[in-house]
Enzyme design. Sequence first.
Site, PDB file in Angstrom:
ATOM      1  N   ALA A  26      -6.160 -20.547  -3.482  1.00  0.00           N
ATOM      2  CA  ALA A  26      -7.392 -19.922  -2.990  1.00  0.00           C
ATOM      3  C   ALA A  26      -8.487 -20.937  -2.666  1.00  0.00           C
ATOM      4  CB  ALA A  26      -7.896 -18.910  -4.020  1.00  0.00           C
ATOM      5  N   HIS A 122       3.021 -15.139  -2.114  1.00  0.00           N
ATOM      6  CA  HIS A 122       2.390 -13.894  -2.570  1.00  0.00           C
ATOM      7  C   HIS A 122       2.134 -12.904  -1.441  1.00  0.00           C
ATOM      8  CE1 HIS A 122       0.751 -16.289  -6.286  1.00  0.00           C
ATOM      9  NE2 HIS A 122       2.028 -15.994  -6.391  1.00  0.00           N
ATOM     10  N   CYS A 130       4.063   0.878   4.582  1.00  0.00           N
ATOM     11  CA  CYS A 130       4.238   2.193   3.966  1.00  0.00           C
ATOM     12  C   CYS A 130       5.432   2.114   3.014  1.00  0.00           C
ATOM     13  CB  CYS A 130       4.492   3.270   5.025  1.00  0.00           C
ATOM     14  SG  CYS A 130       4.966   4.855   4.283  1.00  0.00           S
ATOM     15  N   CYS A 154      -0.044   6.873   5.122  1.00  0.00           N
ATOM     16  CA  CYS A 154       0.673   6.439   6.318  1.00  0.00           C
ATOM     17  C   CYS A 154       0.491   7.475   7.437  1.00  0.00           C
ATOM     18  CB  CYS A 154       2.158   6.272   5.989  1.00  0.00           C
ATOM     19  SG  CYS A 154       3.168   5.937   7.441  1.00  0.00           S
TER      20      CYS A 154
END
Length: 246
Positions: A26, A122, A130, A154
């Site tokens: 990050a 990740h 969905c 969805c």
Amino acid sequence: MSTSRPYDALRGFIASARQMVAFTGAGISAESGIPTYRGDDGLWNKYDPARFANIDNFFSDPEYYWSFFKEVRYPAISQAVPNRAHTALAQLEQKGALKAVITQNIDGLQQAAGSQKVLELHGNTRRIICLQCRQHQTMEAVHQRLATELPPKCPACGGTLKPDVVFFGEALPMDVMKDALAASQTCDLFLVVGSSLVVQPAAGLPLVANRNGARVVIINRDSTPLDRIADLVFHEPASEVLSAVV
Ligand code: NAD
């Protein structure tokens, strides 16, 4: 150009490496305006990743995650552009010096900078999937629906939508982890950029590289548990170090 001794040493490591891989977290995207989880201005301080990034919580309280997505994640990621650190890694790959970027990030900024070989441990939050019909949506399309639908469903089958990311409590994608492990075992220079090196199993990869004889360089603003095994450590902004040496 900086000519201090550690910078010269890093330039020398890069010049002599035959198999260099980078491992990002990050921190490399912090200068693009995406908050980290840890560190002084980390997201930990304002929101609770133990809740919004936990898979059990996602299913038991989906509104909490999607509110966080609507108010924090989407605005940060949709506006972010790659910074000099992402660009420097892309340039190293274009020159043939960098074999792959293994990333814990879910923001897609390394690809946006031009990198071709990116192993996303990740997942990527720009893809929403969905869980019933497996159709993909863009994060933009889902964000629009959040104005009237929380949590969103969805549009094709009414199923549960989930960002295509690995939550705490979920397994990493096996094929990506296998490639990341192989890259770590065979590299001779392992460059950590912007990671606290505490999220397992990803944070074990620098140790794998070290045990297989690679040099390990850590560029992270704060100290990490693996600073002790590194050949070089920079507690400086990633963009400054990388743009100075590339
Ligand atoms: P982390 O939040 O645990 O640690 C970030 C580290 O970056 C900190 O140690 C901090 O000192 C350092 N840092 C901050 N700004 C920096 C800068 N300009 N230059 C260099 N270092 C800087 O992050 P992590 O190790 O990647 O692990 C946490 C998890 O966070 C990962 O699973 C990842 O998926 C997720 N995450 C990703 C993003 C993103 O995709 N941009 C953002 C937040 C969290």
